[in-house]
Structures are given as structure tokens and as C-alpha cells.
Design an enzyme around this catalytic site. Structure first.
Site, PDB file in Angstrom:
ATOM      1  NE  ARG A  22       0.104  -7.225  -3.699  1.00  0.00           N
ATOM      2  CZ  ARG A  22       0.013  -7.266  -2.373  1.00  0.00           C
ATOM      3  NH1 ARG A  22      -0.437  -6.187  -1.714  1.00  0.00           N
ATOM      4  NH2 ARG A  22       0.350  -8.340  -1.703  1.00  0.00           N
ATOM      5  CE  LYS A  24      -2.325  -9.857  -4.905  1.00  0.00           C
ATOM      6  NZ  LYS A  24      -1.671 -11.136  -5.225  1.00  0.00           N
ATOM      7  CG  HIS A  75       5.138  -6.892  -9.519  1.00  0.00           C
ATOM      8  ND1 HIS A  75       4.050  -6.417  -8.807  1.00  0.00           N
ATOM      9  CD2 HIS A  75       5.476  -8.063  -8.935  1.00  0.00           C
ATOM     10  CE1 HIS A  75       3.747  -7.270  -7.850  1.00  0.00           C
ATOM     11  NE2 HIS A  75       4.602  -8.268  -7.895  1.00  0.00           N
ATOM     12  NE  ARG A  87       4.530  -6.421  -4.293  1.00  0.00           N
ATOM     13  CZ  ARG A  87       4.018  -6.250  -3.078  1.00  0.00           C
ATOM     14  NH1 ARG A  87       4.014  -5.044  -2.532  1.00  0.00           N
ATOM     15  NH2 ARG A  87       3.529  -7.268  -2.390  1.00  0.00           N
ATOM     16  CG  HIS A 111       4.412 -10.899   0.598  1.00  0.00           C
ATOM     17  ND1 HIS A 111       5.771 -11.016   0.391  1.00  0.00           N
ATOM     18  CD2 HIS A 111       3.906 -10.455  -0.590  1.00  0.00           C
ATOM     19  CE1 HIS A 111       6.069 -10.653  -0.841  1.00  0.00           C
ATOM     20  NE2 HIS A 111       4.954 -10.311  -1.454  1.00  0.00           N
ATOM     21  CE1 TYR A 166      11.501  -9.660  -4.037  1.00  0.00           C
ATOM     22  CE2 TYR A 166       9.889 -10.380  -2.416  1.00  0.00           C
ATOM     23  CZ  TYR A 166      10.188  -9.802  -3.630  1.00  0.00           C
ATOM     24  OH  TYR A 166       9.172  -9.379  -4.440  1.00  0.00           O
TER      25      TYR A 166
END
Length: 300
Positions: free
Chosen positions: A148, A172, A244, A247, A270, A279
């Protein structure tokens, strides 16, 4: 009155949920939109006085502003988070958001670049300028590690384990993960550090930050966006590109080449595998080429 609730909610997000500043700010903006609506409607009541109908009208108001279904769903998620805080702090007895319905979302395929397009963007970098070596290291790292943009600008030298081929990333919710890094990125980081960064005057407190601007300070997310946008334009690529995109391309190329989805989830950081599963919805052109290459019934 609402300022007190917002301050308490902000502290709860930071201390109880350990969210990063960007996430905290996003949640607070959702509540700011709610209070704007309530003020506009002449009903700036306390959280425990609001009814589900009031919140439904707020969501409807957001939709009428022209926000996408995805934005509406995100705001509703913010509302639910706020009322979870209110329940835990006994500000309300019952959560009025339980019966609120989120707008139906279609799974959007993320924009991606081909490997050749990424090579074109990197080739567009002017290496005769001091920032050129840094920008090349940035792009190589973005694509090699699927970071990110907030993870990239916060990447620390003490988190580089280049001899082992790994970097430690703070993602995150302040969650750490180890991510493999490729040889091209390792080589370019070392070039940048040895020829550019080691000769800079670094601002106090930023000594451990890897990527610096010309004043020796940490780069901003906006600066990364502007660098990539300018290079894509120079390379003649007309797609809407952001940090992004690198990514997304990292993840898509891994899945296209048969990578295990759990491994991709781990590398991307994630929390849920369902986020990574987007994906698996690869573009139709890739599927068509795969069929023509490997299915006997499609071969000419």
C-alpha cells in the site's frame, strides 16, 4: 454535544481498535457527514435519540448527493462502527444500525498494468536526476512487494532484511507482516541508498525512513501519486494509474501465474481471504488467451 462523542470515538478507534491515522480519519469523516445531515435536517439529536428511520434517511441523502454504492456502503460501515462504540460505552442501549441494509455491490475488477507497461513506466524515469534513482527504487519496491502507498512511505531501513530477501511491513491496524522482495528492487534500493540517500542531510526523526524527499523529509502519499502519474504520461500509458495500480498488478500477476491464494493474502496483508479472491476474477482477455493456448478444442 457531538464533539464529545467524536473525541471519545476517535480515542476508541486508536486505542481499542489500533487503527492507523488514515483509517481513523476516514471513520471520523463518516460521522462528520452524519452530523452535517442532521444539522441540515434540523434534527441534531444525540446518538441515543436517533432512530433507524433517521439513519435510513441519512443514507438516502448520501445517495442523492451522487455518491457511488461503494461509497454509501463504506459510510454505512462507518455508522456501524460508531454505534458499536456507543453500545460498548453504554451511550446507547441498542444499535439502531442493525436493520439498515447496505447497497448491493458488484465486485469490480481492479485496474492492472501488464508487465510490459510496468517496464515502460520504469524506463521513463530520468536517471540523470538525483530523484531518478529514488523513484526507480520506489516503483521496483511497489511492484515487487505489492505494498500500500502508506506502507511504502513509512518503510523503515531497520525493517529491510535484504540479505534474506524480505522486508517487514507495518500494515493496517499496526499489523506487521514479512514480505519477500525481488532482486531488482533490492539492487535498486542499494543503489539509491549508496549514491543518493547517504549524501542527504536528513531531518531529525526521519533517519530510519527509507524514501526521502530532497529536503530529507518523509515523502507524502500525494507525492508518490504525482510521480507515478507523470511517469505513466511520459510512457504514453493512458490508463487511470495510481500507486494502488502497482499493488493490483502485483497480485493479479501472481494469481495469473498460479500462486496460492493464501500466500497472496499473506503478502498483501488482507485480513479476509474474500478480499483477495477478487484477483481470481481475471480479465477476459487473459482467460481467452489461456483457453487458446491450452484447451485442445480452442487450438487452431
Amino acid at each position: 454535544m457531538w464533539e464529545t462523542y467524536k473525541k471519545g470515538y476517535k480515542a476508541w478507534l486508536r486505542l481499542e481498535k489500533s487503527l492507523a491515522d488514515n483509517s481513523v480519519q476516514a471513520y471520523l469523516q463518516d460521522i462528520e457527514k452524519l452530523t452535517q445531515y442532521l444539522s441540515h435536517a434540523g434534527n441534531l439529536a444525540a446518538p441515543d435519540k436517533l432512530q433507524p428511520e433517521d439513519l435510513e434517511q441519512f443514507i438516502r441523502w448520501v445517495a442523492e448527493l451522487g455518491m457511488t454504492q461503494r461509497s454509501q456502503a463504506r459510510i454505512l460501515s462507518g455508522l456501524r462502527s460508531f454505534y458499536k462504540y456507543c453500545v460498548e460505552e453504554q451511550i446507547v442501549r441498542e444499535d439502531p444500525t442493525i436493520l439498515l441494509e447496505a447497497p448491493k455491490l458488484s465486485r469490480l475488477l481492479p485496474d492492472t498494468l501488464s508487465y510490459e507497461e510496468i517496464e515502460l513506466i520504469i524506463a521513463a524515469i530520468d536517471l540523470s536526476k538525483p530523484e531518478g534513482e529514488r523513484n526507480k527504487a520506489i516503483l521496483e519496491t511497489l511492484y515487487s512487494c505489492g505494498l500500500r502507498v502508506s506502507e511504502l512511505v513509512g518503510l523503515q531501513i531497520s525493517c529491510l532484511f535484504l540479505d534474506s530477501g524480505f522486508i517487514r511491513v507495518l500494515g493496517k491496524g499496526s499489523k506487521e507482516r514479512l514480505v519477500p522482495i525481488g532482486e531488482n528492487a533490492i539492487r535498486q534500493i542499494e543503489i539509491y541508498r549508496n549514491t543518493i540517500r547517504n549524501h542527504q542531510q536528513i531531518k531529525p526523526g526521519k533517519e530510519d525512513i527509507l524514501f526521502l524527499n530532497r529536503r530529507g523529509a518523509q515523502l507524502t502519499r500525494v507525492m508518490i501519486f504525482l510521480i507515478i502519474k507523470a511517469l505513466a504520461q511520459k510512457a504514453g500509458i493512458s490508463k487511470q494509474i495510481s500507486p494502488h495500480t502497482f499493488r493490483h498488478s502485483f497480485a493479479t500477476h501472481l494469481v495469473e501465474n498460479g500462486a496460492d491464494l493464501r500466500a497472496v493474502q499473506e503478502m498483501l496483508g488482507h485480513e479476509s481471504i474474500t478480499t483477495t479472491e477478487i484477483y481470481t476474477h481475471l480479465d477476459r482477455e487473459f482467460l481467452r488467451k489461456t483457453l487458446y493456448s491450452f484447451h485442445p478444442g480452442f487450438r487452431k
